[in-house]
Design a protein around this motif. Structure first.
Motif, PDB file in Angstrom:
ATOM      1  N   ASP A   1      17.666 -39.970 -29.795  1.00 41.30           N
ATOM      2  CA  ASP A   1      17.304 -39.848 -31.207  1.00 41.30           C
ATOM      3  C   ASP A   1      17.921 -38.560 -31.736  1.00 41.30           C
ATOM      4  OD1 ASP A   1      16.151 -39.552 -33.701  1.00 41.30           O
ATOM      5  OD2 ASP A   1      14.153 -40.169 -33.052  1.00 41.30           O
TER       6      ASP A   1
ATOM      7  N   THR B   1      18.759 -38.545 -37.172  1.00 44.74           N
ATOM      8  CA  THR B   1      19.208 -39.431 -38.249  1.00 44.74           C
ATOM      9  C   THR B   1      19.385 -40.863 -37.778  1.00 44.74           C
ATOM     10  OG1 THR B   1      21.527 -38.874 -37.807  1.00 44.74           O
ATOM     11  CG2 THR B   1      20.366 -37.545 -39.458  1.00 44.74           C
ATOM     12  N   GLU B   2      19.554 -41.037 -36.460  1.00 46.42           N
ATOM     13  CA  GLU B   2      19.735 -42.380 -35.909  1.00 46.42           C
ATOM     14  C   GLU B   2      19.440 -42.356 -34.419  1.00 46.42           C
ATOM     15  OE1 GLU B   2      23.780 -43.746 -35.881  1.00 46.42           O
ATOM     16  OE2 GLU B   2      24.572 -41.752 -35.499  1.00 46.42           O
TER      17      GLU B   2
END
Length: 319
Positions: A299, A302-303
């Motif tokens: 993680d 942001t993604e």
């Protein structure tokens, strides 16, 4: 180990057995019994002979026959006092059609790790490579690396070492005196898996495992920040340790779906902030999961990025 010799050892382990009784029990001549006993003595088994017959007094500390004796896994063990590389020898055996063969050495002179890094392998370690032919597609082969990491960790923990797994292929021990959330680790073992196959099937897999067992960390490269079983808890019985490692690996390779939960149980990487150098660039974030067959999920904030291969570094938490 030759089946007849294993039966001889099993009989002798129960107590003194006369030559005629032993010959009748295993279905060979008395002359054959003598030859088997002498062959076992030559490889280090302590077999005493007295008025009551033969008795097994001791088992060698290490070596192929020693590891095979009592091993609850279907591996043949080829042992070397010294060899350049157990992985190289296992690859040669794989090319000749070998299956379920373990190349085991007391010392390696040309061992290599991931990214072709030099792997110091002094006498007293457990340096082995498993050659096998699993009926799996190549995409699942990374699970065998994780299986070897779990097997090594379980064997080390049984020996009393607080072993953990660092993705993708290291077994480490938390360093003393450093907070759990920001600790460094010392390397206990590494794993290198090599494979040959086609698009839909594996031809062979060689899983190399190198464990700093009864060695001093001072004899290992300092840049690896190494430790050893000796340094953590004292010397281990390498025969028993190797047997446990191989037995655990054998059980896990037969149930690959069980590998990931077992890996998570001993993971040092999950929940840690990491930096992973991948072929596609650097990935930094929190390692939140490992997915089958060995993908690290990071993680970044942001993604969530799925990393299938890379060099992972554990980072200190952001203050």
């Amino acid at each position: 180990m030759q089946q007849t010799r294993e039966r001889v050892l099993d009989a002798l382990a129960d107590g003194p057995v006369s030559g005629p009784e032993l010959a009748e029990r295993i279905g060979v001549s008395r002359a054959a019994v003598w030859k088997h006993v002498e062959a076992l003595r030559e490889v280090g088994f302590g077999i005493e002979s007295g008025d009551d017959g033969y008795a097994l007094e001791s088992v060698p500390e290490f070596g192929g026959p020693a590891v095979e004796y009592g091993l609850a896994a279907p591996f043949e063990v080829e042992y070397h006092d010294e060899i350049a590389s157990t992985n190289a020898r296992a690859r040669d055996l794989a090319a000749e059609g070998a299956d379920d063969v373990v190349v085991l050495a007391d010392k390696q002179t040309g061992g290599r790790g991931r990214l072709d890094r030099e792997w110091s392998s002094p006498s007293g370690g457990v340096w082995l490579s498993i050659c096998c032919r699993p009926a799996i597609p190549p995409v699942q082969a990374p699970a065998l690396t994780l299986a070897a990491a779990v097997a090594t960790t379980r064997a080390a923990r049984e020996a009393g070492v607080d072993a953990r797994i660092k993705w993708p292929n290291d077994v480490v021990v938390p360093a003393d005196g450093i907070d759990e959330t920001g600790k460094r680790e010392r390397k206990l073992a590494g794993i290198l898996t090599e494979m040959e196959g086609e698009a839909d099937r594996v031809s062979w897999v060689v899983v190399g495992v190198g464990v700093n067992a009864n060695v001093d960390p001072a004899d290992l490269p300092s840049e690896a920040d190494p430790t050893s079983i000796r340094a953590e808890v004292g010397d281990v019985n390498r025969r028993v340790f190797t047997q446990r490692l191989l037995e655990e690996f054998d059980a896990l390779r037969g149930d690959l779906e069980a590998v990931i939960p077992a890996w998570r149980e001993h993971a040092a990487t999950l929940g840690r902030r990491v930096r992973v150098d991948t072929p596609g660039g650097e990935v930094v974030g929190e390692a939140v999961d490992v997915a089958f067959p060995g993908t690290l999920v990071v993680d970044t904030g942001t993604e969530r990025v799925e990393v299938t291969a890379g060099d992972c570094e554990h980072l200190r938490p952001i203050e």
